[in-house]
Design a protein around this motif. Structure first.
Motif, mmCIF file in Angstrom:
data_model
loop_
_atom_site.group_PDB
_atom_site.id
_atom_site.type_symbol
_atom_site.label_atom_id
_atom_site.label_comp_id
_atom_site.label_asym_id
_atom_site.label_seq_id
_atom_site.Cartn_x
_atom_site.Cartn_y
_atom_site.Cartn_z
ATOM 1 N N GLN A 85 0.718 -1.330 -0.115
ATOM 2 C CA GLN A 85 -0.118 0.084 0.020
ATOM 3 C C GLN A 85 0.873 1.218 0.000
ATOM 4 O OE1 GLN A 85 -3.386 -0.122 3.121
ATOM 5 N NE2 GLN A 85 -3.227 -2.149 3.158
ATOM 6 N N HIS A 86 1.753 1.184 0.863
ATOM 7 C CA HIS A 86 2.728 2.368 1.057
ATOM 8 C C HIS A 86 3.675 2.620 -0.115
ATOM 9 C CE1 HIS A 86 2.252 1.814 5.539
ATOM 10 N NE2 HIS A 86 1.296 2.436 5.077
ATOM 11 N N ALA A 87 4.192 1.593 -0.860
ATOM 12 C CA ALA A 87 4.831 1.643 -1.959
ATOM 13 C C ALA A 87 4.144 2.283 -2.963
ATOM 14 C CB ALA A 87 5.383 0.343 -2.265
ATOM 15 N N VAL A 88 2.987 1.612 -3.278
ATOM 16 C CA VAL A 88 2.215 2.123 -4.635
ATOM 17 C C VAL A 88 1.717 3.535 -4.525
ATOM 18 C CG1 VAL A 88 -0.041 2.084 -5.608
ATOM 19 C CG2 VAL A 88 1.351 0.059 -5.150
ATOM 20 N N VAL A 89 1.549 4.008 -3.054
ATOM 21 C CA VAL A 89 1.112 5.505 -2.965
ATOM 22 C C VAL A 89 2.401 6.356 -3.063
ATOM 23 C CG1 VAL A 89 0.466 7.210 -1.042
ATOM 24 C CG2 VAL A 89 -0.767 5.087 -1.353
ATOM 25 N N ALA A 90 3.497 6.001 -2.562
ATOM 26 C CA ALA A 90 4.790 6.656 -2.739
ATOM 27 C C ALA A 90 5.249 6.815 -4.083
ATOM 28 C CB ALA A 90 5.995 6.027 -2.121
ATOM 29 N N ALA A 91 4.995 5.716 -4.924
ATOM 30 C CA ALA A 91 5.250 5.695 -6.139
ATOM 31 C C ALA A 91 4.367 6.367 -7.270
ATOM 32 C CB ALA A 91 5.520 4.112 -6.732
ATOM 33 N N GLU A 92 3.090 6.389 -7.189
ATOM 34 C CA GLU A 92 1.994 6.811 -8.142
ATOM 35 C C GLU A 92 1.396 7.943 -7.527
ATOM 36 O OE1 GLU A 92 0.738 4.613 -10.722
ATOM 37 O OE2 GLU A 92 3.033 4.463 -10.660
ATOM 38 N N ASP A 93 1.370 8.289 -6.175
ATOM 39 C CA ASP A 93 0.447 9.316 -5.872
ATOM 40 C C ASP A 93 0.738 9.942 -4.328
ATOM 41 O OD1 ASP A 93 -1.366 11.590 -5.583
ATOM 42 O OD2 ASP A 93 -3.271 10.046 -5.857
ATOM 43 N N ALA A 202 8.161 -2.688 -3.234
ATOM 44 C CA ALA A 202 8.914 -1.259 -3.914
ATOM 45 C C ALA A 202 9.087 -1.748 -5.409
ATOM 46 C CB ALA A 202 10.169 -0.982 -3.284
ATOM 47 N N ARG A 203 9.498 -3.172 -5.532
ATOM 48 C CA ARG A 203 9.604 -3.773 -6.971
ATOM 49 C C ARG A 203 8.201 -3.594 -7.978
ATOM 50 N NH1 ARG A 203 14.725 -5.494 -8.236
ATOM 51 N NH2 ARG A 203 16.355 -5.536 -6.559
ATOM 52 N N ARG A 215 9.567 -5.765 -15.551
ATOM 53 C CA ARG A 215 9.722 -6.757 -14.695
ATOM 54 C C ARG A 215 10.172 -6.317 -13.350
ATOM 55 N NH1 ARG A 215 7.377 -11.558 -15.896
ATOM 56 N NH2 ARG A 215 8.941 -12.648 -14.807
ATOM 57 N N PRO A 216 9.550 -6.799 -12.230
ATOM 58 C CA PRO A 216 10.220 -6.104 -10.867
ATOM 59 C C PRO A 216 11.778 -6.631 -10.733
ATOM 60 C CG PRO A 216 8.270 -7.485 -10.727
ATOM 61 C CD PRO A 216 8.589 -7.800 -12.167
ATOM 62 N N GLU A 217 12.258 -7.820 -11.136
ATOM 63 C CA GLU A 217 13.572 -8.014 -11.066
ATOM 64 C C GLU A 217 14.427 -6.899 -11.904
ATOM 65 O OE1 GLU A 217 12.124 -10.890 -14.199
ATOM 66 O OE2 GLU A 217 11.355 -10.025 -12.120
ATOM 67 N N SER A 223 13.196 0.963 -7.903
ATOM 68 C CA SER A 223 12.536 0.610 -6.484
ATOM 69 C C SER A 223 13.369 1.046 -5.269
ATOM 70 C CB SER A 223 12.770 -0.888 -6.524
ATOM 71 O OG SER A 223 14.067 -1.327 -6.504
ATOM 72 N N THR A 224 14.673 1.584 -5.495
ATOM 73 C CA THR A 224 15.250 2.083 -4.500
ATOM 74 C C THR A 224 14.842 3.395 -4.150
ATOM 75 O OG1 THR A 224 17.666 0.794 -5.051
ATOM 76 C CG2 THR A 224 17.657 3.039 -3.883
ATOM 77 N N LEU A 225 14.373 4.313 -5.182
ATOM 78 C CA LEU A 225 13.875 5.537 -5.124
ATOM 79 C C LEU A 225 12.535 5.523 -4.566
ATOM 80 C CD1 LEU A 225 13.757 8.551 -5.939
ATOM 81 C CD2 LEU A 225 12.741 8.022 -8.075
ATOM 82 N N ILE A 226 11.696 4.439 -4.638
ATOM 83 C CA ILE A 226 10.430 4.368 -3.987
ATOM 84 C C ILE A 226 10.541 4.128 -2.743
ATOM 85 C CG2 ILE A 226 8.343 2.935 -3.691
ATOM 86 C CD1 ILE A 226 8.773 2.611 -6.848
ATOM 87 N N LEU A 227 11.909 3.200 -2.106
ATOM 88 C CA LEU A 227 11.951 2.947 -0.748
ATOM 89 C C LEU A 227 12.414 4.333 -0.030
ATOM 90 C CD1 LEU A 227 13.781 -0.365 -1.220
ATOM 91 C CD2 LEU A 227 11.462 -0.147 -0.019
#
Length: 235
Positions: A85-93, A202-203, A215-217, A223-227
């Motif tokens: 939930q947190h990763a998607v919000v941080a990445a998308e909005d 995050a991936r 692809r996540p990998e 993904s580091t930026l999202i973290l």
């Protein structure tokens, strides 16, 4: 004896046809909008069985004679890992919990990027993306944007933030035929979404802007930026 002019002359047949056509066009558009608003209201209590994106992908597979296997399982938000939930919000909005459907700050940034010669980020909120997923698919047009603009406040009003996020995480495309967090976690990580760790989350969030190409990998940098964004937001 001279004839009196007709006080109410009839319009030419062509003009009358155009008036009737545009009248029914407006009525039809209003009815379609009302139906969409009622669907959003129903989504407050009922989980969507499908979306415009799901239907679009199935039709594309049928037209191009390519195999299509739909993976879609709707689960409650409480069963979705807070990490995802947190990763998607941080990445998308990142301002999802502060705005009311439109993030005007991001719109301004995107407009400035356009003026400088190239957009480097999008401005669509999770609510806007949900409305697009439910009703319009992946196509782009001025008419679609206009309809989306009028339905986003309805979604915010009748659904609320928690339900918006719940539906979005369950219907969003995460790969070819892969829809929703549970299906994505089982497909990419072989686990239920409730067990997802921070890096895995995050991936997964990192592929959302282009789920058919990423692809996540392969999402190490993003993904580091999202973290980093998650930590900055207190998550």
């Amino acid at each position: 004896m001279t004839e009196k002019p007709d006080p109410d002359p009839k319009p030419p047949p062509r003009e009358g046809f155009l008036r009737c056509f545009f009248r029914w066009l407006v009525i039809g558009a209003a009815l379609v909008w009302l139906l969409a608003a009622l669907i959003l209201l129903a989504a407050r209590w009922f989980d969507p069985p499908t979306t415009a994106v799901h239907i679009q992908r199935r039709l594309q597979a049928w037209i191009h004679h390519t195999p299509y296997h739909k993976r879609y399982k709707f689960i409650p938000l409480g069963q979705i890992s807070p990490n995802l939930q947190h990763a998607v919000v941080a990445a998308e909005d990142a301002r999802f919990y502060q705005h009311h459907g439109f993030d005007w700050h991001e719109v301004q940034i995107a407009a400035e990027d356009d003026l400088e010669g190239g957009r480097t980020r999008g401005a669509s909120t999770i609510t806007q993306q949900l409305v697009k997923n439910l009703f319009f698919g992946t196509g782009r047009s001025v008419l679609r944007k206009g309809a989306e603009f009028t339905l986003v406040p309805v979604a915010e009003f009748v659904l609320g933030k928690r339900r918006i996020l719940e539906i979005y995480l369950n219907v969003v495309e995460w790969g070819p035929g892969i829809y929703g967090a549970e299906s994505a976690c089982r497909y990419y990580d072989g686990t239920m979404t409730r067990n997802l760790g921070r890096e895995q989350a995050a991936r997964l969030a990192a592929i959302l802007p282009a789920p058919l190409k990423r692809r996540p990998e392969c999402m190490n940098n993003y993904s580091t930026l999202i973290l980093d964004r998650m930590r900055a937001m207190g998550w």
